[in-house]
Design an enzyme around this catalytic site. Structure first.
Site: not given
Length: 404
Positions: A170-174
């Site tokens: 979930g790189v769009g969050d991290s």
């Protein structure tokens, strides 16, 4: 970051990931949760078979370790009063609600900074906050996949010429969480030097674009609009993923020194006598032929055999699963899979460690996340509430334990 106090109103992934970085680095992070259920990730699992009551979500504890938890009903006047009583004792507030939610609670940046002028207030939202630049999408809800899509990352991920693909983690969050943690540290340094707090925000889509910088200069300088790139770099070669008998490996050998070492280690020095492969310019002009020839060479060996031949000689790495990472000596040496104890579990559980390493102030991954509301009374007493206050708030249903 010893002595830094963070009041954490976040949930899901982006916000908790941000504040967990601060907790690992020594900050006291007090997580504010609702009375019913708390953070959304508490119910998301996965759950260990030794936990039939589903008390300990793997997801929750992977992003909330080392924090305290207080449970407050922010929809009640008493709950809002509690936060206002607490705020003078904290350096930082972090929240990732949609724009305007904290304002409607009566806990806006303007209200809280009026009570604590040194306060650093950080918001993580899909498309930022109107205070720093009002996006036409400011009211849109967003999750990881939306940020990956709109920030440009998904547009260059996938098989060359094919359908865009979401990156697994979930790189769009991290990524927004990491940017927010950096911004908080910068703002706290400013506050300590000047006595001035401030508001800062990170838009999830903005943060994704920030790490996709290559697409910006490709368009600006090269007049290109790149699409999905597959498993190979758009202009460096070889620089990508190649097959093995039991999986895949990554190679990055775009200069002559590394390319020569690569083909020699693969027992194929004759490649250098092929004019298509003899120079970087020739290889660039015969891109697909290079990829196919190297793929034929690597496909003769297992990942372990390739590691024996290439490790330390050229930029190389096997594509590892988590099962392989768990037994790899690098990650053990770097303490990247620390273990946390859980009540009733037959063995400790691994979590992803803190990659920032210090020689004098080591990061601590020492305890699991808190039970919902476990620290409510202790935190309130430590910040000046009296037993009578706590009794009154419990009776009003603003904190756990009352008749509500």
């Amino acid at each position: 970051m010893q002595g830094l106090r963070v009041l954490d109103f976040t949930q899901a992934l982006a916000g908790p990931f941000c504040t967990q970085q601060l907790a690992d680095l020594g900050a006291e992070v007090v997580k504010v949760e609702g009375l019913s259920g708390g953070d959304l990730s508490r119910g998301s699992g996965p759950f260990h078979e030794a936990d039939p009551e589903h008390r300990y979500s793997g997801y929750f504890h992977s992003i909330n370790r080392g924090k305290k938890s207080i449970a407050i009903d922010l929809k009640s006047a008493a709950g809002v009063d509690i936060v206002k009583r607490l705020i003078a004792g904290f350096d930082v507030v972090v929240e990732n609600f949609r724009a305007g939610v904290m304002d409607r609670f009566g806990l806006s940046y303007e209200t809280l900074s009026g009570l604590n002028p040194k306060l650093v207030y950080c918001a993580i939202r899909g498309f930022g906050d109107p205070r720093t630049g009002k996006s036409p999408y400011v009211d849109w809800p967003a999750y990881d996949v939306v940020a990956q899509a709109m920030g440009g990352m998904m547009g260059v991920t996938g098989l060359a010429g094919g359908t865009p693909i979401k990156i697994g983690p979930g790189v769009g969050d991290s990524i927004p969480g990491l940017y927010a943690a950096l911004g908080i540290v910068a703002a706290v340094l400013h506050a300590r030097a000047t006595g001035e707090g401030q508001f800062l925000d990170v838009g999830m889509a903005d943060a994704v674009l920030g790490v996709c910088e290559r697409i910006v200069h490709q368009q600006a300088f090269g007049h290109q609009v790149p699409g999905p790139e597959g498993n190979h770099h758009p202009f460096l070669l070889p620089f990508g993923v190649y097959p093995a008998t039991d999986g895949f490996v990554a190679l990055a050998c775009p200069n002559d020194h590394f390319f020569r070492a690569l083909v020699e280690a693969l027992d194929a020095p004759e490649v250098l006598h092929d004019e298509r492969f003899a120079t970087p310019k020739a290889r660039a002009q015969n891109r697909q032929a290079v990829i196919e020839r190297l793929s034929d060479l690597t496909a003769r060996f297992s990942k372990a055999e390739l590691q024996q031949r290439l490790g330390g000689r050229v930029p190389f790495g096997p594509v590892l699963s988590i099962a392989e990472i768990a037994i790899d000596p690098h990650f053990a040496a770097r303490d990247m899979l620390p273990e946390l104890e859980f009540p009733g579990f037959p063995e400790p559980m691994r979590v992803a460690g803190q990659p920032i390493k210090f020689t004098r102030t080591p990061a601590a991954v020492s305890r699991r996340g808190p039970d919902l509301g476990a620290d409510t009374e202790a935190v309130l007493l430590a910040h000046g509430a009296s037993p009578a206050d706590i009794g009154r708030w419990r009776k009003a249903g603003a904190i756990p334990g009352g008749d509500g």
